[in-house]
Design a protein around this motif. Sequence first.
Motif, PDB file in Angstrom:
ATOM      1  N   ARG A   7      38.014  35.835 139.945  1.00  9.13           N
ATOM      2  CA  ARG A   7      37.363  34.403 140.072  1.00  9.13           C
ATOM      3  C   ARG A   7      36.963  34.383 141.631  1.00  9.13           C
ATOM      4  NH1 ARG A   7      38.955  30.570 136.023  1.00  9.13           N
ATOM      5  NH2 ARG A   7      40.348  31.863 134.335  1.00  9.13           N
ATOM      6  N   ASN A   8      35.867  33.385 141.525  1.00 13.95           N
ATOM      7  CA  ASN A   8      35.191  33.415 143.088  1.00 13.95           C
ATOM      8  C   ASN A   8      35.591  31.865 143.605  1.00 13.95           C
ATOM      9  OD1 ASN A   8      33.919  35.694 143.449  1.00 13.95           O
ATOM     10  ND2 ASN A   8      32.127  35.108 142.467  1.00 13.95           N
ATOM     11  N   ILE A   9      36.349  32.025 144.609  1.00 13.47           N
ATOM     12  CA  ILE A   9      36.676  30.834 145.440  1.00 13.47           C
ATOM     13  C   ILE A   9      35.749  30.647 146.273  1.00 13.47           C
ATOM     14  CG2 ILE A   9      38.469  29.313 146.511  1.00 13.47           C
ATOM     15  CD1 ILE A   9      39.512  30.009 143.770  1.00 13.47           C
ATOM     16  N   LEU A  10      34.967  29.575 146.689  1.00  8.27           N
ATOM     17  CA  LEU A  10      34.028  29.245 147.577  1.00  8.27           C
ATOM     18  C   LEU A  10      34.810  28.060 148.536  1.00  8.27           C
ATOM     19  CD1 LEU A  10      31.198  29.605 148.995  1.00  8.27           C
ATOM     20  CD2 LEU A  10      30.463  27.861 147.467  1.00  8.27           C
ATOM     21  N   ILE A  11      35.015  28.509 149.708  1.00  8.88           N
ATOM     22  CA  ILE A  11      35.561  27.768 150.772  1.00  8.88           C
ATOM     23  C   ILE A  11      34.507  27.336 151.845  1.00  8.88           C
ATOM     24  CG2 ILE A  11      37.566  27.239 152.435  1.00  8.88           C
ATOM     25  CD1 ILE A  11      38.797  30.136 151.092  1.00  8.88           C
ATOM     26  N   ALA A  12      34.150  26.193 152.035  1.00  9.15           N
ATOM     27  CA  ALA A  12      33.291  25.779 152.992  1.00  9.15           C
ATOM     28  C   ALA A  12      33.773  25.070 154.211  1.00  9.15           C
ATOM     29  CB  ALA A  12      32.358  24.675 152.281  1.00  9.15           C
ATOM     30  N   VAL A  13      33.278  25.664 155.113  1.00  8.82           N
ATOM     31  CA  VAL A  13      34.063  25.327 156.402  1.00  8.82           C
ATOM     32  C   VAL A  13      33.151  25.049 157.530  1.00  8.82           C
ATOM     33  CG1 VAL A  13      36.170  26.420 155.961  1.00  8.82           C
ATOM     34  CG2 VAL A  13      34.343  27.670 157.079  1.00  8.82           C
ATOM     35  N   ASP A  14      33.641  24.001 158.492  1.00  6.44           N
ATOM     36  CA  ASP A  14      33.033  23.939 159.738  1.00  6.44           C
ATOM     37  C   ASP A  14      33.874  23.972 160.707  1.00  6.44           C
ATOM     38  OD1 ASP A  14      34.247  21.683 159.827  1.00  6.44           O
ATOM     39  OD2 ASP A  14      32.532  20.154 159.215  1.00  6.44           O
ATOM     40  N   GLU A  15      33.489  23.614 162.046  1.00  6.25           N
ATOM     41  CA  GLU A  15      34.686  24.001 163.030  1.00  6.25           C
ATOM     42  C   GLU A  15      35.594  22.575 163.001  1.00  6.25           C
ATOM     43  OE1 GLU A  15      32.387  25.767 166.598  1.00  6.25           O
ATOM     44  OE2 GLU A  15      31.071  24.290 165.519  1.00  6.25           O
ATOM     45  N   SER A  16      35.873  21.759 162.267  1.00  6.04           N
ATOM     46  CA  SER A  16      36.631  20.715 162.235  1.00  6.04           C
ATOM     47  C   SER A  16      37.826  21.011 161.692  1.00  6.04           C
ATOM     48  CB  SER A  16      36.301  19.424 161.316  1.00  6.04           C
ATOM     49  OG  SER A  16      36.147  19.951 160.037  1.00  6.04           O
TER      50      SER A  16
END
Lengths: 153, 338
Positions: A7-16
């Motif tokens: 299963r694909n887990i998409l983790i969306a990140v920025d610098e926070s």
Amino acid sequence: MGKAKDRNILIAVDESENSKRALLYVADFLGGFPGFKAIILSVIPVPEEGFFESGEVKQKWVESNKEKVSDMLERYRQILIQSGFPEKKVRTELVVTEDTSVASIILEKQKELDSCTVVVGRRGISKSEEFLFGSVSNKIVHMAEKCSVWVVE
Amino acid sequence: MYIMIYSPETNNTLHKPLSQKDLRDLASRWLDPSRVPQKFRIITDTSDFFRVEYDDVVILNDHPYLIRHNEKEGRFGIDEEPKFWVKGAIDLIDGSRKILKLVFHERFKARVGHLVFDCVRSPVKEARVINLVRGHHSFMQGFSVKDSAGNVVRILDYIYGKTMADYAACAGENHEEYFYMHFHGIFKGFIEAVKAIKFLHENNEIHGDIRRDHLLRDKLTNKFRWIDFDFIYSHHENKFGYDIFGLGNILIYITGGGDITVQQLRAMKPDIFSRISDEDLNIIFNNRVVNLKKVFPYIPESLNKILQHFSMKAEVFYDNTGQFLDDIMDAEDSMHKT
């Protein structure tokens, strides 16, 4: 019996810090469990044409941000690997986009990768701030289809 | 340096080098003879806009503009300070009044209520919008050219007329009289102006600085025109949110016949003040009353509901200008029927 598909887990990140907490949550929660692939995504929204004094200034801004965000993505990749994700099952992706909603890019990626889950941090912005500028996590919660959304505070 | 000059004798345009005598001849067509200088300073590079002064001639694309003054607030900005990059000018070829906006790359933190965000003044963005709205009766008209140093100078037609703020604030001292006698006409003009912003948004552009003094009623057409498109801000996830907020503020202002603040109510109408709660106030400017029906009970519910989308009570915000436009058109329609 055939082998079950990861299963694909998409983790969306920025610098926070909130993004970092979201990533650490996934590391704590899923690290070491088989059957998951993690994609760590970061989107750099480039301000619209005319925001920078020249094309050269804009290019420098983009390059500098790409470098910073690439470093961050590599650090985050290492965190997931250390938490127990197999190295070949963690990858990073950086999208540089002009004049587009970050939430829309994240959801496009979710569809493209057929991710079962999108994970985002939440800044905890005020109502007035959301009114004027919108909220990536809220937009994802409202617009996501055929996947679960984890919003980590 | 060359110039195209229309010659009535030959009914033709001449392409000839520009001389001081040419400039004096041109200027004397539009100025009192006593005001025509003997010698003009000619400027083709406007980078140092402080150096562009009264009686200078700025040549842009072989076209001469005689500088008269720096524009001041009323039209551009917040206070009465001169805007040294915005010049009032006369087009020496046809005598028309123009505004030249020279390049000023300003980058600053905008403050709206308690929110602070990055904002830039962008000549390129304004030039793009001017190009997009060419011929549209709800926007200022003009064009952009590059000076000899490559600066994007915007040459704008001067708009003779008062601002939306002037119309709403001066229309009558008694609100009820204002509301029944003047509001409807102003509201209709506002609806046209909102349609224009919808047009911008549909073309993926923002106005960037929607305020009641950036909307002028052109005396020539009697229609409201938006001015000043040079702001870009970091809009995060909601590109059009700040524009929509600006439209809401104007609607609240024209409905109230001015800003209705808690301070005013406390001083002048304590009975009404006692009924105002936080939920009745503007979501950003927390001293302005948005739920105006509590102050002026004859305001129709359909209109008041729209205002409350901009209140601290609001749970649902307008996602786009089209939704806002639909609601105000419905409100106008129902007011028309009653």
